[in-house]
Design a protein around this motif. Structure first.
Motif, short mmCIF file in Angstrom:
data_model
loop_
_atom_site.label_atom_id
_atom_site.label_comp_id
_atom_site.label_asym_id
_atom_site.label_seq_id
_atom_site.Cartn_x
_atom_site.Cartn_y
_atom_site.Cartn_z
N VAL A 183 0.85 -1.28 -0.04
CA VAL A 183 0.16 -0.11 -0.02
C VAL A 183 1.00 1.22 0.06
O VAL A 183 0.63 2.27 -0.74
N THR A 227 0.87 3.78 -2.82
CA THR A 227 0.22 5.04 -2.69
C THR A 227 1.42 6.13 -3.07
O THR A 227 0.99 7.19 -3.66
N VAL A 268 -4.96 7.79 -8.44
CA VAL A 268 -5.03 7.49 -6.96
C VAL A 268 -6.36 7.46 -6.42
O VAL A 268 -6.93 6.38 -5.60
N MET A 323 -7.75 3.84 -4.94
CA MET A 323 -8.18 3.72 -3.39
C MET A 323 -9.50 3.75 -3.31
O MET A 323 -9.98 3.27 -2.47
N VAL A 357 -8.68 4.28 3.28
CA VAL A 357 -7.24 4.55 3.23
C VAL A 357 -7.13 6.18 3.26
O VAL A 357 -7.97 7.16 2.79
N ASN A 416 -9.87 8.28 1.24
CA ASN A 416 -10.63 7.86 0.24
C ASN A 416 -12.05 7.73 0.46
O ASN A 416 -12.65 8.39 1.64
N LEU A 452 -4.31 2.68 7.13
CA LEU A 452 -4.97 1.54 6.10
C LEU A 452 -6.24 1.19 7.27
O LEU A 452 -5.56 0.20 8.23
#
Length: 661
Positions: free
Chosen positions: A153, A157, A167, A171, A178, A191, A271
């Motif tokens: 991740v 990212t 992105v 996401m 996230v 997100n 996360l």
């Protein structure tokens, strides 16, 4: 060690067979067990103990020394390099301290054992051995997977930061939350999950406040982890939170620091996964295994305690009778005897949970029994609480102990009453019974055999239960009531009785919306001599001695006295205060016995309550009980005075003396 049985069981096994039965049960356990006495001699063990530690069978015998097992291990290199004699001496010396310990040890073969030892004061030491190899391997795998996922991740990212559109697209598609916050704890990216869960404006992440959308309590758990992550320590932790929709969720959050080439932390990637269903499955499996383990353990303990209490009660009762006028008897022996008898009641409840109580099963009309239960509990339900009975039009029969099923349903109805009253308004309780067919798929989670069954539901619209309460509901001594309002054995006894009867019991509840307790019982044929019952006919045999009203403001005293009354054949109605008892006397005809305490908190006492009942002829017999006779007690009070503590025979004699002419 003897298998559990009740002292009055005419089919009790001989001592040797009881020993072999208990040893067989211990040998079925996957968990190893050893018990060494105060001289470090082996008293009891099971096969798993020898298997998990690779001891040969010849070493397992009563009286084997603790040192022999340690020496065997030392000689085969179990404790690593060193002088075997010194290794043995150190471990034997440590064992003689009888200190509790809990460790994990990796054996040379790679197996991981969780070892827990507890002293038994005055007797020795008991140790449990569990093979946790697979669990530790699974944890290592999960950690590796988490680390790999976190790394992926973070890397992805960083790569996708070149394109905000890409992105956001990626996401927002991940079934997780996230985000990214900088070193000043200001969100720079969130997100779509944050909007779905908390209604956060993800287009303006800098305005989002974790304290605001998580709440103060959850934020207090998360904040220390965030600070550690900003100091460069990756974090992974679990906690509960509530979404804006009111859903309670268990989540796992990982925080991965972002560093500059020179090692400076500039922020953290966040996360968060929803693990609610994963944890719920684990809880359900753990509850099933725990209750089964508690059943076996409780049965053995209850038997041993029953033997101990039998000796204690027998000797104390004999001493009390032999020295009835001795001041020491009143001061010491009688309270001890009363406490021992309360202990016997608790043991009886434990035996019920362990499914070791004797049952008097017969073919029982479920519809008639529900009507009987309704008739008994309606007197103690507030007027604002509606009680509905629905047993359908078809006759329903099951093979069960009618008295114990009646008590179990009353217990569930009274719990439903408490749940409705705790909600602060009226409410509804519904007793619903239907014939059903259990298929193989439905039978597996209920641990039943497929076939015809009777299902009884006790529904309420009270405060409901949270997941923790549901998980522990059927465990002995678990209660949500305040101290003094219950022993916590009620639902444990219900669970044990239903399982012993070949049935199953389950709970479905939502906080704030209510609870449904469901009981499945095997269907049966009506008895050949059973008369035809009209719909709504009670159909249950009456009690020989009628209804007794028991009044005492001490719940434990009521519990003990209620048992005496049941032994005498009464149906028992309870009241905590004279005012409540007066209302019940006025509203309930044909009360056979009023048994009231003398001194209770409040404006009224037992004497005034008894006088009112006697003048209004509201009971056929009136008895006053007390633990202390006041100095101004009249010589001819009008009702017999029964001193606490008393036996069933003494109570029966007082009742005969208190009958109104």
């Amino acid at each position: 060690m003897n298998p559990v049985h009740t002292p009055s069981d005419a089919s009790a096994l001989p001592p040797l067979e009881r020993y072999h039965s208990l040893q067989t049960g211990l040998d079925l356990l996957d968990q190893g067990l050893s018990i060494f006495d105060r001289d470090l001699r082996l008293v009891a063990w099971n096969r798993a103990y020898l298997r998990l530690l690779d001891f040969p069978d010849r070493m397992g015998f009563a009286g084997a020394s603790f040192e022999s097992f340690i020496r065997y291990n030392a000689c085969r290199g179990e404790y690593g390099p060193g002088d075997p004699e010194q290794l043995v001496a150190e471990r034997v010396r440590a064992a003689r301290t009888f200190e509790p310990h809990e460790i994990e040890r990796v054996r040379p073969n790679g197996r991981v054992l969780h070892i827990r030892g507890e002293p038994v004061p005055g007797h020795g030491f008991v140790t449990l051995y569990s093979d946790v190899t697979l669990q530790r391997q699974a944890e290592a795998t999960i950690r590796a997977q988490n680390n790999e996922l976190e790394a992926r991740v973070a890397a992805r990212t960083a790569e996708l930061q070149r394109s905000e559109k890409r992105v956001r697209l990626v996401m927002d598609s991940i079934p997780a939350l996230v985000g990214f916050f900088d070193a000043d704890r200001v969100y720079r990216y969130l997100n779509r999950g944050y909007h779905d869960w908390f209604h956060v404006d993800t287009q303006q992440p800098a305005r989002a406040s974790a304290r605001a959308f998580l709440g103060e309590a959850v934020y207090a758990v998360v904040r220390p982890r965030v600070l550690r992550a900003l100091r460069g320590q990756a974090q992974s932790f679990e906690y509960e939170l509530r979404t804006r929709q009111g859903e309670q969720r268990m989540v796992r959050t990982s925080l991965v620091p972002e560093r500059t080439p020179d090692g400076l932390v500039t922020g953290c990637f966040e996360l968060t996964f929803d693990i609610t269903e994963e944890r719920r499955t684990q809880v359900l499996l753990a509850r099933a295994h725990k209750l089964e383990s508690l059943t076996h353990l409780t049965g053995g303990l209850a038997h041993d305690f029953n033997n101990i209490l039998t000796v204690v009660i027998g000797n104390l009762a004999a001493m009390a009778e032999a020295r009835a006028g001795d001041e020491a008897t009143r001061e010491y022996v009688l309270p001890a005897l009363g406490a021992a008898r309360r202990g016997a009641d608790l043991v009886k409840g434990l035996l019920s949970f362990a499914r070791r109580q004797p049952l008097e099963a017969q073919s029982v009309s479920v519809g008639a029994l529900l009507e009987t239960v309704a008739g008994l509990v309606r007197r103690v339900l507030p007027e604002s609480l509606a009680l509905e009975i629905d047993a359908g039009s078809a006759p329903l029969w099951t093979w069960i102990d009618a008295t114990l099923l009646e008590q179990a349903l009353i217990n569930m109805v009274l719990n439903a009453r408490d749940a409705c009253e705790a909600k602060g308004r009226g409410g509804r309780i519904r007793l619903h019974a239907r014939a059903t067919r259990i298929d193989a798929q439905a039978a597996t989670p209920l641990q039943l055999s497929p076939g015809d069954a009777i299902r009884i539901d006790v529904e309420d619209d009270g405060i409901g239960m949270d997941a923790y309460t549901q998980a522990h509901l059927f465990e002995p001594f678990f209660t949500t009531k305040r101290p003094g309002r219950g022993t916590g054995l009620g639902m444990a006894v219900v669970y044990g009785f239903i399982k012993q009867s070949g049935g199953a019991v389950d709970v479905h509840s939502t906080p704030g919306e209510g609870t449904t307790l469901s009981v499945w019982l095997p269907a049966a044929q009506p008895p050949a001599e059973a008369p035809h019952e009209e719909p709504g006919s009670p159909g249950a045999p009456g009690r020989e001695r009628g209804l007794a009203l028991l009044v005492d403001d001490d719940a434990q005293v009521r519990r003990v006295v209620r048992r005496h009354l049941l032994e005498l054949g009464y149906v028992v109605l309870e009241a905590e205060q004279p005012q409540e008892a007066g209302k019940l006397l006025a509203a309930t005809p044909n009360i056979s016995l009023l048994l009231t305490d003398l001194v209770m908190a409040g404006p009224l006492d037992g004497v005034e309550l008894a006088r009112t009942a006697r003048e209004g002829r509201q009971a056929q017999a009136i008895v006053i009980m007390t633990g202390n006779v006041p100095d101004d007690w009249p010589s001819a009070p009008g009702s017999p005075l029964l001193r606490k503590p008393f036996t069933t025979e003494q109570l029966a004699a007082a009742i005969e003396q208190g009958r109104l002419t």
